[in-house]
Design an enzyme around this catalytic site. Structure first.
Site, PDB file in Angstrom:
ATOM      1  N   ALA A  61     -79.926  15.863 -49.628  1.00 37.34           N
ATOM      2  CA  ALA A  61     -79.377  17.104 -48.965  1.00 37.34           C
ATOM      3  C   ALA A  61     -77.928  17.498 -49.237  1.00 37.34           C
ATOM      4  O   ALA A  61     -77.113  16.361 -49.021  1.00 37.34           O
ATOM      5  CB  ALA A  61     -79.820  17.032 -47.474  1.00 37.34           C
ATOM      6  N   GLY A 101     -82.970  12.879 -50.159  1.00 38.84           N
ATOM      7  CA  GLY A 101     -83.886  14.044 -50.871  1.00 38.84           C
ATOM      8  C   GLY A 101     -83.847  13.830 -52.440  1.00 38.84           C
ATOM      9  O   GLY A 101     -84.848  14.259 -53.095  1.00 38.84           O
ATOM     10  N   GLU A 104     -86.552  11.261 -52.998  1.00 45.40           N
ATOM     11  CA  GLU A 104     -87.863  11.768 -52.609  1.00 45.40           C
ATOM     12  C   GLU A 104     -88.137  12.698 -53.751  1.00 45.40           C
ATOM     13  O   GLU A 104     -89.367  12.731 -54.046  1.00 45.40           O
ATOM     14  CB  GLU A 104     -87.712  12.659 -51.298  1.00 45.40           C
ATOM     15  CG  GLU A 104     -87.601  11.902 -50.213  1.00 45.40           C
ATOM     16  CD  GLU A 104     -87.503  12.542 -48.720  1.00 45.40           C
ATOM     17  OE1 GLU A 104     -86.561  13.470 -48.760  1.00 45.40           O
ATOM     18  OE2 GLU A 104     -88.154  12.067 -48.014  1.00 45.40           O
ATOM     19  N   GLU A 124     -80.906   8.221 -44.756  1.00 47.71           N
ATOM     20  CA  GLU A 124     -81.053   8.970 -43.921  1.00 47.71           C
ATOM     21  C   GLU A 124     -80.693   8.740 -42.526  1.00 47.71           C
ATOM     22  O   GLU A 124     -79.999   9.091 -41.499  1.00 47.71           O
ATOM     23  CB  GLU A 124     -82.437  10.007 -43.809  1.00 47.71           C
ATOM     24  CG  GLU A 124     -82.601  10.836 -44.705  1.00 47.71           C
ATOM     25  CD  GLU A 124     -83.279  10.260 -46.240  1.00 47.71           C
ATOM     26  OE1 GLU A 124     -83.092   9.220 -46.424  1.00 47.71           O
ATOM     27  OE2 GLU A 124     -83.779  11.324 -46.848  1.00 47.71           O
TER      28      GLU A 124
HETATM   29  C1  LIG Z   1     -82.616  19.524 -49.054  1.00 47.11           C
HETATM   30  C2  LIG Z   1     -83.035  18.909 -47.674  1.00 47.11           C
HETATM   31  C3  LIG Z   1     -84.398  18.205 -47.918  1.00 47.11           C
HETATM   32  C4  LIG Z   1     -84.769  17.185 -47.002  1.00 47.11           C
HETATM   33  C5  LIG Z   1     -83.858  16.117 -46.189  1.00 47.11           C
HETATM   34  C6  LIG Z   1     -83.116  15.238 -47.086  1.00 47.11           C
HETATM   35  C7  LIG Z   1     -81.872  14.645 -46.317  1.00 47.11           C
HETATM   36  C8  LIG Z   1     -81.238  13.688 -46.875  1.00 47.11           C
HETATM   37  O1  LIG Z   1     -81.111  13.794 -48.288  1.00 47.11           O
HETATM   38  S1  LIG Z   1     -80.207  12.926 -46.129  1.00 47.11           S
HETATM   39  C9  LIG Z   1     -79.091  11.987 -47.193  1.00 47.11           C
HETATM   40  C10 LIG Z   1     -77.941  12.672 -47.556  1.00 47.11           C
HETATM   41  N1  LIG Z   1     -77.051  12.021 -48.696  1.00 47.11           N
HETATM   42  C11 LIG Z   1     -76.257  11.046 -48.217  1.00 47.11           C
HETATM   43  O2  LIG Z   1     -76.174  10.767 -47.073  1.00 47.11           O
HETATM   44  C12 LIG Z   1     -75.488  10.435 -49.315  1.00 47.11           C
HETATM   45  C13 LIG Z   1     -73.993  10.638 -48.742  1.00 47.11           C
HETATM   46  N2  LIG Z   1     -73.040  10.183 -49.979  1.00 47.11           N
HETATM   47  C14 LIG Z   1     -72.722   9.122 -50.305  1.00 47.11           C
HETATM   48  O3  LIG Z   1     -73.381   8.026 -49.987  1.00 47.11           O
HETATM   49  C15 LIG Z   1     -71.649   9.129 -51.267  1.00 47.11           C
HETATM   50  O4  LIG Z   1     -70.658  10.188 -51.253  1.00 47.11           O
HETATM   51  C16 LIG Z   1     -72.103   8.841 -52.715  1.00 47.11           C
HETATM   52  C17 LIG Z   1     -72.683   7.332 -52.820  1.00 47.11           C
HETATM   53  C18 LIG Z   1     -73.164   9.722 -53.029  1.00 47.11           C
HETATM   54  C19 LIG Z   1     -71.022   8.916 -53.733  1.00 47.11           C
HETATM   55  O5  LIG Z   1     -70.162   7.923 -53.170  1.00 47.11           O
HETATM   56  P1  LIG Z   1     -68.748   7.910 -53.897  1.00 47.11           P
HETATM   57  O6  LIG Z   1     -68.578   7.805 -55.359  1.00 47.11           O
HETATM   58  O7  LIG Z   1     -67.669   6.899 -53.292  1.00 47.11           O
HETATM   59  O8  LIG Z   1     -67.694   9.446 -53.616  1.00 47.11           O
HETATM   60  P2  LIG Z   1     -67.315  10.276 -52.218  1.00 47.11           P
HETATM   61  O9  LIG Z   1     -68.243   9.353 -51.161  1.00 47.11           O
HETATM   62  O10 LIG Z   1     -65.979  10.226 -52.229  1.00 47.11           O
HETATM   63  O11 LIG Z   1     -68.020  11.499 -52.536  1.00 47.11           O
HETATM   64  C20 LIG Z   1     -67.525  12.374 -53.503  1.00 47.11           C
HETATM   65  C21 LIG Z   1     -67.933  13.894 -53.099  1.00 47.11           C
HETATM   66  O12 LIG Z   1     -69.210  14.318 -52.906  1.00 47.11           O
HETATM   67  C22 LIG Z   1     -69.558  14.708 -51.691  1.00 47.11           C
HETATM   68  N3  LIG Z   1     -70.834  14.605 -51.320  1.00 47.11           N
HETATM   69  C23 LIG Z   1     -71.503  13.397 -51.252  1.00 47.11           C
HETATM   70  N4  LIG Z   1     -72.633  13.290 -50.913  1.00 47.11           N
HETATM   71  C24 LIG Z   1     -72.881  14.528 -50.513  1.00 47.11           C
HETATM   72  C25 LIG Z   1     -73.990  15.248 -49.951  1.00 47.11           C
HETATM   73  N5  LIG Z   1     -75.075  14.616 -49.651  1.00 47.11           N
HETATM   74  N6  LIG Z   1     -73.719  16.654 -49.888  1.00 47.11           N
HETATM   75  C26 LIG Z   1     -72.540  17.442 -49.979  1.00 47.11           C
HETATM   76  N7  LIG Z   1     -71.483  16.528 -50.552  1.00 47.11           N
HETATM   77  C27 LIG Z   1     -71.823  15.336 -50.815  1.00 47.11           C
HETATM   78  C28 LIG Z   1     -68.421  14.213 -50.900  1.00 47.11           C
HETATM   79  O13 LIG Z   1     -68.092  15.090 -49.823  1.00 47.11           O
HETATM   80  C29 LIG Z   1     -67.241  14.047 -51.925  1.00 47.11           C
HETATM   81  O14 LIG Z   1     -66.807  15.413 -51.861  1.00 47.11           O
HETATM   82  P3  LIG Z   1     -65.030  15.634 -51.782  1.00 47.11           P
HETATM   83  O15 LIG Z   1     -64.515  14.772 -53.167  1.00 47.11           O
HETATM   84  O16 LIG Z   1     -65.107  17.446 -52.114  1.00 47.11           O
HETATM   85  O17 LIG Z   1     -64.572  15.108 -50.493  1.00 47.11           O
END
Ligand SMILES: CC/C=C\C/C=C/C(=O)SCCNC(=O)CCNC(=O)[C@H](O)C(C)(C)COP(=O)(O)OP(=O)(O)OC[C@H]1O[C@@H](n2cnc3c(N)ncnc32)[C@H](O)[C@@H]1OP(=O)(O)O
Length: 196
Positions: A61, A101, A104, A124
């Site tokens: 998400a 997601g 999923e 999540e």
């Molecule tokens: C559509 C909805 C339907 C169903 C529900 C679903 C729910 C879910 O999916 S909940 C799970 C959501 N996802 C997460 O919690 C993942 C969170 N992110 C991470 O664990 C990490 O960021 C990563 C492993 C994806 C990447 O790690 P890394 O390489 O160390 O980079 P950064 O952490 O610095 O992130 C880079 C950049 O990406 C942005 N970002 C990461 N994840 C998300 C996200 N889920 N949504 C939006 N943006 C995300 C993060 O903010 C960084 O952005 P900036 O460079 O602008 O700061």
């Protein structure tokens, strides 16, 4: 941000593209639904590969949209159900991460090919929610309840080689993940035709 489609022989390759991590924003979900729906209906397409741009499949998400009213207007559940029900083989090509997601969505595909560097997980719980787009059903069906519960309650990122042992993915490759997914789709099609 968009999902784009290209054709490799008779396999449609749909690329999820929303830098930096292909988070499932409202407009990305709408684009995936459109490209997937079109590919499903196109009679020149025999199989579909779903993959991500920017070296990642999908980080789940878009947490920047949490709390916004657009979150549910194109539901990931509906997309996942359409993917699962598709009459054509659908293969996920997982590079980087498939989280929340994103996993999923991959679990709704009929097969999953992962790069050896990839990680999959349902994180999540780490942000205080539960997987709500089919992960709590599809993951235990695939790998059994104890292993699925372990992933869901710990929210850990599972490396590709462990995901293969658990049965989350079907194949792990060192390179050319998308080509490997296309090959798997074509192999499945070959088997289908050989049985008729
Ligand atoms: C559509 C909805 C339907 C169903 C529900 C679903 C729910 C879910 O999916 S909940 C799970 C959501 N996802 C997460 O919690 C993942 C969170 N992110 C991470 O664990 C990490 O960021 C990563 C492993 C994806 C990447 O790690 P890394 O390489 O160390 O980079 P950064 O952490 O610095 O992130 C880079 C950049 O990406 C942005 N970002 C990461 N994840 C998300 C996200 N889920 N949504 C939006 N943006 C995300 C993060 O903010 C960084 O952005 P900036 O460079 O602008 O700061």
């Amino acid at each position: 941000m968009a999902a784009t489609r290209r054709l490799s022989h008779s396999v449609a390759v749909i690329t999820i593209n929303h830098p930096p991590v292909n988070a499932l924003s409202h407009s990305l979900r709408r684009s995936i639904a459109k490209e997937f729906g079109d590919a499903s209906k196109d009679s020149s397409i025999e199989a579909i590969v779903l993959c991500g741009a920017n070296g990642n499949f999908c980080a789940g998400a878009d947490i920047k949209e949490f709390g916004s009213s657009t979150l549910d207007s194109v539901s990931l559940n509906n997309i996942n159900d359409a993917v699962e029900r598709c009459q054509k083989p659908v293969v996920a090509a997982i590079e980087g991460v498939a989280l929340g997601g994103g996993l999923e969505l991959a679990l709704s595909c009929h097969y999953r090919v992962a790069n050896v560097q990839a990680r999959v997980g349902l994180p999540e719980v780490l942000i205080g929610i539960l997987p709500a787009a089919g992960g709590t059903q599809r993951l235990p069906r695939l790998i059994g309840i104890p292993a699925a519960l372990d992933m869901i309650v710990r929210g850990r990122h599972v490396p590709a080689t462990e995901a293969l042992q658990l049965g989350v993915v079907d194949e792990v490759v060192k390179a050319n993940t998308i080509d490997a997914a296309i090959q798997l789709a074509r192999k499945v099609l070959g088997e289908k035709y050989n049985h008729h």
